[in-house]
Design a protein around this motif. Sequence first.
Motif, mmCIF file in Angstrom:
data_model
loop_
_atom_site.group_PDB
_atom_site.id
_atom_site.type_symbol
_atom_site.label_atom_id
_atom_site.label_comp_id
_atom_site.label_asym_id
_atom_site.label_seq_id
_atom_site.Cartn_x
_atom_site.Cartn_y
_atom_site.Cartn_z
ATOM 1 N N TYR A 64 9.480 -5.696 -12.347
ATOM 2 C CA TYR A 64 9.358 -5.401 -10.928
ATOM 3 C C TYR A 64 8.390 -6.381 -10.283
ATOM 4 O O TYR A 64 7.578 -7.021 -10.964
ATOM 5 N N ARG A 92 13.235 -5.804 -9.868
ATOM 6 C CA ARG A 92 13.338 -4.845 -8.770
ATOM 7 C C ARG A 92 12.114 -4.989 -7.863
ATOM 8 O O ARG A 92 11.046 -5.409 -8.299
ATOM 9 N N LYS A 142 21.625 1.232 -7.998
ATOM 10 C CA LYS A 142 21.325 0.714 -9.342
ATOM 11 C C LYS A 142 20.007 -0.040 -9.401
ATOM 12 O O LYS A 142 19.580 -0.446 -10.486
ATOM 13 N N ASP A 143 19.386 -0.230 -8.250
ATOM 14 C CA ASP A 143 18.167 -1.041 -8.224
ATOM 15 C C ASP A 143 16.978 -0.283 -7.647
ATOM 16 O O ASP A 143 16.043 -0.878 -7.128
#
Length: 526
Positions: free
Chosen positions: A319, A3, A114-115
């Motif tokens: 991330y 992400r 969702k992200d």
Amino acid sequence: MARIRRNVWSLAQPWDPVLLWYARGVQVLKTRPFADVTSWRYLAAIHGVEEQIWREFGWLKPAEHLPQTPEFKKQDQGQCQHHGWYFVPWHRGYLAAFEAIVRAAIEKLPGAPKDWALPYWDYNSKAVANPRLLPEAFAKNVWPDGGDNPLFDKRRYGRGDGVVVIRPEDVDTKTALTDGQFEGVTNGSPGFGGVRTPFQHDADRDHEGWLEQVPHDVVHGRVGGSQAGQDPNDWRSAGLMSMPETAGLDPIFWLHHANIDRLWEVWRKRDASHKNPVLSSWLNGPAGRHKFILPQPNGTRKQFAPKDMLDTTAPGLNYVYEDISDPFAGQQRLSARLRTLSMAIPGAQGVAGPEVSSVAKKPTVELLGANAKAVMLSNAPTSTTIKVDKPTARKVTNSFKMNEFTARSVPEPDRVFLNLENITSDNNAAVFDVYVGLPEGADPAAHPDNRAGVVSLFGARAATNMAKPHGGSGMTKVLEITDTIDRLHLSGNADLSNLSVLFVPVSSVGAGGVSIKRVSIYRQSS
């Protein structure tokens, strides 16, 4: 796929979907009971908590008490690491746990992404004219969903009236990002990440690194501030961000710390010589009963160590940051004289940085001198004089005299550090500038080269508490003054044996609110 944590200033203002979903997630967490490990208050209490303060500020109802579980009482509350070398890895784990819990709350809402990833507040961003402004989504108690804005907090006093004013010098990252060593030394350079410490929640042993001093501490003090017209030494006047015991309750806290975490990535990636510690005492975390354990979205608790925090794309983190580019284009820390010589001598540019920044052996630190008595700061500028030992001072000035300069060898001169020792105060929001070697009666604003830096007393109240293990010995701050000493030496007009130090308040200090037991100068030779 990892992400992407995005700069808040690259998002549409004020209510980009990333911020709107953050607000909705925060709202969900705030509805959960305190004892729920995924609640807003439980997560904030991990950073710091004091029942009397929370009750006074309305975060505990009259009939409520702090959670009474063994996990909370013995492990979870007040776990955060400050003033030492676990600062950045512990906060990375803390942010990751918070982000995962908020995301899980968001994903249960209709139409949720969702992200989603936590944005960061880059107060040095080039995307807007003044990135040091508080983003509007946090500054006003209105938002698209109606009712009170979950990202707004009334105890964000800033300069005193609720307006947050942060100066460019308050968030200057150059000192932190151009120091090539993660681990520092006592009285000398504290390094990017701090001096070696055990588990350390309060500032009983104050060894914070450059990054923690500036911009971390200063942003806390400048955002939280203290209420205008009230005694800044009374915790009742303090903003949430001003105190470690309440900072995690302010939603902007998490974006501030996301940027601090990003700067760790910037430091690590900007130069191949920038390395994290490899000692097992750092990689594996503190020895003994103190372990790093944080809640997970499913209500369990997970243990981690700094070694688990080294790769942001690893499982459990997953991330990357939108921007980790080098803001200083490869520059490394050099004295003023070396910078001048490197620009003047053909072929010297581009080779000084790696040579200078790759020092491997532990440096030598030696006292140059100190003032005669404690300094009491007030709302007016306050000065003191340091008596410098002449033979030791000659070692410094001799190190500045360079007879040779080649592209293959750059002998680095001594570094010089100003230490503000055993600072005691109940004013966590105090911020002041420090000047060295000003001519008598001079206007500090007219002599920016004499400005040593900015100091924030975030955490001072706890460090001053006599009930703490070190008996309220306070905190110590370190400022590098190598360039200033070099310029004063070159000018030939300054008396280096009697060096003036001036403290100029940036925020309200209050009457007799800050005491500095000793002001000293140390030389560090490699």
